[in-house]
Scaffold this active site. Structure first.
Site, PDB file in Angstrom:
ATOM      1  N   SER A  46      -7.269   6.936  -5.519  1.00 36.10           N
ATOM      2  CA  SER A  46      -6.768   6.743  -6.726  1.00 36.10           C
ATOM      3  C   SER A  46      -5.904   8.023  -6.595  1.00 36.10           C
ATOM      4  CB  SER A  46      -7.112   7.156  -7.434  1.00 36.10           C
ATOM      5  OG  SER A  46      -5.871   6.782  -8.666  1.00 36.10           O
ATOM      6  N   ARG A  47      -4.857   8.220  -6.588  1.00 41.15           N
ATOM      7  CA  ARG A  47      -3.535   8.679  -5.645  1.00 41.15           C
ATOM      8  C   ARG A  47      -3.883   9.960  -7.150  1.00 41.15           C
ATOM      9  NH1 ARG A  47       0.888   6.901  -0.780  1.00 41.15           N
ATOM     10  NH2 ARG A  47      -0.616   4.990  -0.471  1.00 41.15           N
ATOM     11  N   VAL A  48      -3.339   9.516  -8.329  1.00 46.50           N
ATOM     12  CA  VAL A  48      -3.741  10.628  -9.017  1.00 46.50           C
ATOM     13  C   VAL A  48      -5.037  10.630  -9.159  1.00 46.50           C
ATOM     14  CG1 VAL A  48      -3.359  10.487 -11.634  1.00 46.50           C
ATOM     15  CG2 VAL A  48      -2.137   9.263 -10.626  1.00 46.50           C
ATOM     16  N   ASP A  70       0.400   3.835  -6.068  1.00 45.52           N
ATOM     17  CA  ASP A  70      -0.317   5.620  -6.276  1.00 45.52           C
ATOM     18  C   ASP A  70      -1.478   4.956  -5.559  1.00 45.52           C
ATOM     19  OD1 ASP A  70       1.579   4.843  -8.429  1.00 45.52           O
ATOM     20  OD2 ASP A  70       2.325   6.314  -6.896  1.00 45.52           O
ATOM     21  N   ILE A 113       0.963  -1.634   0.269  1.00 48.17           N
ATOM     22  CA  ILE A 113      -0.187  -0.162  -0.165  1.00 48.17           C
ATOM     23  C   ILE A 113       1.418   1.255   0.040  1.00 48.17           C
ATOM     24  CG2 ILE A 113      -1.232   1.340   1.294  1.00 48.17           C
ATOM     25  CD1 ILE A 113      -2.676  -1.377   2.164  1.00 48.17           C
TER      26      ILE A 113
END
Lengths: 510, 116
Positions: free
Chosen positions: A373-375, A348, A344
Site C-alpha cells: 500500500s503506497r499510502v 496506489d 498496477i
C-alpha cells in the site's frame, strides 16, 4: 411504495403554473442524420455535422445511442438500448452528454449503467442532479493527502496493507482466489462505522459478470444489512459491450455526487479486466487501430482517467473522498501481462492473491511480500502501527524457513521458534469470509500472535482463542478495550495489562 | 477513384449538369462500390443546395424568395401540413429549425413531465 402527495385542484394548477414558468419554450434547433448501416451494436449515420464526441443521440423509433467516433461524412454511434434500429431511420442530437440522474434515492437499489432499476421496484429520483459519466478529475490543488483509514475488517490488510480514504488499491489475482470476497467484506465492515468515523457509502460495480453471481452478491449484502448504505450498478455478461463499458463510469459519477456533499464513498470495480475486454470489442467494431493484444491504443487512458477520479478532497472543498478498489483477474498468476501492469502502475498499491496460498488453506490468500500500500502507515491508526511493524518480516522469515518445517527435530532452537511464531501469525491472519473485525478485535488478535504469547499454544486451537479474546479483554480490561476501539496507542502499562489479560485467557483454554 | 475524387465529380455534376451519354460512359467505367458512393455524394450535394420547408399554411412566393436568400440556397421545397397548427419547420441540410406550434407544444409537455 411511498404515499403520493394528494393535491387539491388549486394546488395542482399552482404546481403546473410554477413548472411552466421555468420551461424554455424557444424554438428548437436540432441536428439530424440518417442511418447508413447497423451492425454489432454500432450504427453509422451520415449528417450529424454538429454532433460532439460523447454526445447522446436519439433515434426516430426511440432508441438511444452515444457518439463515439466522428469521421468525415459519418458518425459511429454505439447503441444503449435493445430497440431495433433500421437503415434509413432518422437520428438527431440531443445536445447532452451522457449523464445519470443521482440522488440519495439510489441508496439500497440495484441499477443498470443507464440508471434503470433492476430490482423490480419502481425508481423515482426526487431532487436529483445530473452527473456526466465522463468528467475531468479534481485538480491537484483541491486535494489533500490520504490520512484517514478505510477499515476493511480483514486483519491481513489492515495490519500490513492499510487502505486510506481516497486511495486506489488494486485487488489482483487469478480466478477463485477471493478477490470479490475481500471487496464484499470491506463493504460489510462499513456498517460498523469503526473508529467513530463517518459512514462510508459503498458502490459495488459489477462489470460483465454472470447474473447469478450478481444476484448472489446482492443477497449477501442484503442479508448483512449492507444495502442500507450501498448501491449496486450491474451490467451482466449478456448486456451489450457498450453498456458494460459504461458501468464503471456510472458508478464513479454516482460516487462523485456523494463525495461533493462531503461524504466518503467506496467504489468496487469488479472487474476491470472485463471492462477492458468490452472496450476492446467496441474499439475493434469502430475500426480503431488495434495495438498490443488487440487492445486500442488508449486502453491505459481509459483506466487512468477512471481511477484518477478517486480523490480525497481538501476540507475547503467539502472534505469528501472516493476510495476505489479495482479488481483485475490475472491468468496463471501473470501480473506482468498488459492490463494488470497498466492498472498496477495507476493505483496506489495492490493486494495480490495467490491461488497456491488459497489452495493451501491460507484465506484470505494474500501474498504479503508482493502486496503493498503506497499510502502505508499514514492510513493506519497509532494502535495498529504499534503492533504491525514486525509482521511482514516475521512472515517473510517464516516463508523462507517453511521448507525446513518438516525436519522439525533437526532444527536449532532459534529457527524452531521462528517457525512456531510464523505458523501462529499465519493462523491468526486467516479469517473466515463475511466476518470482518473491528479495530480492537484486530489489535488483540494480531498482538496475541506477534508478541509471542501464543508460541506455545496449539495452532489448531487459535480460532477458538480468537473467538473469545475480544470479549474477554472487554470484560476484564474495559479501559484498554475502549482505548483500542479508538485506535489509540497503548503505553507500556497498558500493554502489560493486555498481555496479562490474554495470558489468563490462554491459561483457561490450555 | 478515391472518395475525394468522387466528391469533386459529384460537385461538378450537380453544378454543371451531365449529359445522358457521358453519364452512361462514366458509370460503365466505375466499379459498383464507386457508383454507389458517387450517387450518395450527388444526393448530399443536391441536399446542400436546397432547403425543405414544411408549413402549416400556404407560403407565398415572396416569402419563399426571402427564405432562399436567408439560407443562401438555390432551391426551396415547400410542403403544406396543417397538423403543425402554426409556424414552420425548415430543414437546411442536416439542421432542422422547428418553429412550429406542434413542436413547441411537444417540447413544453416533455419539459413539464420531466420536471414533475
Amino acid at each position: 411504495m411511498a404515499k403520493q402527495k394528494q393535491f387539491t385542484a388549486e394546488e395542482f394548477l399552482k404546481e403546473i403554473e410554477s413548472k411552466l414558468s421555468h420551461v424554455d419554450t424557444d424554438n428548437t434547433v436540432s441536428n439530424v442524420g440518417t442511418v447508413v448501416s447497423v451492425g454489432d451494436g454500432v450504427v453509422r449515420a451520415n449528417g450529424l455535422s454538429r454532433a460532439g464526441f460523447g454526445e447522446e443521440v436519439e433515434f426516430e423509433e426511440g432508441a438511444h445511442g452515444l457518439v463515439l467516433s466522428l469521421d468525415e461524412d459519418t458518425c459511429s454511434i454505439i447503441l444503449l438500448s435493445d430497440v431495433l434500429v433500421n437503415v434509413g431511420e432518422r437520428v438527431k442530437t440531443t445536445g447532452k452528454v451522457l449523464s445519470v440522474n443521482v440522488s440519495e434515492d439510489l441508496i439500497g437499489r440495484v441499477i443498470d449503467p443507464l440508471a434503470n432499476a433492476l430490482d423490480a421496484k419502481p425508481l423515482k429520483i426526487k431532487d436529483g442532479k445530473l452527473y456526466p459519466l465522463e468528467r475531468i478529475a479534481a485538480g491537484v490543488v483541491t486535494r489533500q493527502p490520504v490520512d484517514t483509514p478505510l477499515k476493511t475488517g480483514i486483519k491481513a490488510i489492515d495490519s500490513m496493507i492499510p487502505i486510506g480514504r481516497g486511495q486506489r488499491e488494486l485487488i489482483i489475482g487469478d480466478r477463485n482466489t477471493g478477490k470479490t470476497a475481500i471487496a464484499l467484506d470491506t463493504i460489510i465492515n462499513q456498517k460498523k462505522k469503526d473508529l467513530g468515523l463517518r459512514q462510508v457509502i459503498c458502490i459495488y460495480c459489477a462489470i460483465g459478470q454472470k447474473r447469478g453471481n450478481i444476484a448472489r452478491i446482492v443477497a449477501i449484502l442484503e442479508e448483512k444489512g449492507a444495502m442500507d448504505y450501498s448501491i449496486v450498478v450491474a451490467s451482466s455478461s449478456s448486456d451489450p459491450a457498450a453498456v458494460q463499458f459504461l458501468a464503471p463510469l456510472t458508478a464513479t459519477a454516482i460516487a462523485e455526487y456523494f463525495m461533493e456533499r462531503g461524504q466518503d464513498v467506496l467504489v468496487v470495480y469488479d472487474d476491470l479486466s472485463k471492462h477492458a475486454t468490452a472496450y476492446r470489442q467496441i474499439s475493434l467494431i469502430l475500426r480503431r487501430p488495434a495495438g498490443r493484444e488487440a487492445y486500442p491504443g488508449d486502453i491505459f487512458y481509459l483506466h487512468s482517467r477512471l481511477l484518477e477520479r478517486s480523490v480525497r478532497m481538501s476540507d475547503k472543498h467539502g472534505g469528501g473522498s472516493i476510495t476505489s478498489l479495482p479488481i483485475i483477474e490475472t491468468q496463471a498468476n501473470d501480473i506482468s501481462a498488459y492490463i494488470p501492469t497498466n492498472v498496477i502502475s495507476i493505483t496506489d498499491g495492490q493486494i495480490y492473491l495467490e491461488s497456491d496460498l488459497f489452495n493451501s488453506g491460507t484465506r484470505p490468500a494474500i501474498n504479503a511480500g508482493t502486496s503493498v500500500s503506497r499510502v502505508g502507515g499514514a492510513a493506519q491508526t497509532r494502535g495498529m502501527k504499534q503492533i504491525s511493524g514486525p509482521l511482514r518480516l516475521e512472515l517473510a522469515q517464516f516463508r523462507s524457513l517453511a521448507a525446513f518445517a518438516q525436519f522439525g527435530s533437526d532444527l536449532d532452537t532459534a529457527t524452531q521458534k521462528q517457525i512456531d511464531r510464523g505458523k501462529r501469525v499465519v493462523a491468526v491472519l486467516n479469517q473466515p469470509q463475511f466476518q470482518p473485525l473491528g479495530e480492537a478485535a484486530e489489535f488483540i488478535n494480531i498482538y496475541s500472535a506477534s508478541s509471542g504469547l501464543l508460541d506455545d499454544f496449539p495452532v489448531d486451537k487459535i480460532p477458538s482463542f480468537e473467538e473469545k479474546a475480544s470479549d474477554f479483554v472487554r470484560a476484564k480490561s474495559k479501559n484498554i478495550y475502549s482505548d483500542l476501539e479508538k485506535g489509540n496507542k497503548l503505553d507500556d502499562k497498558g500493554m502489560n495489562e493486555l498481555k496479562n489479560t490474554l495470558a489468563l485467557l490462554k491459561k483457561s483454554l490450555t | 477513384m478515391t472518395k475525394a475524387d468522387l466528391k469533386i465529380l459529384a460537385l461538378i455534376i450537380v453544378q454543371s449538369g451531365i449529359s445522358k451519354k457521358i453519364a452512361k460512359r462514366l458509370f460503365i467505367k466505375l466499379k459498383k462500390s464507386e457508383q454507389k458512393m458517387l450517387l450518395e455524394q450527388i444526393k448530399l450535394e443536391i441536399q446542400k443546395n436546397k432547403i425543405s420547408v414544411i408549413s402549416a399554411q400556404k407560403v407565398d412566393i415572396a416569402t419563399g424568395k426571402k427564405l432562399k436568400e436567408l439560407f443562401k440556397k438555390e432551391k426551396i421545397e415547400i410542403v403544406e401540413n396543417k397538423d403543425l397548427g402554426a409556424g414552420l419547420i425548415i430543414q437546411d441540410n442536416d439542421t432542422i429549425y422547428d418553429m412550429s406550434f406542434k413542436g413547441n407544444l411537444i417540447n413544453t409537455l416533455n419539459a413539464v413531465t420531466e420536471a414533475l
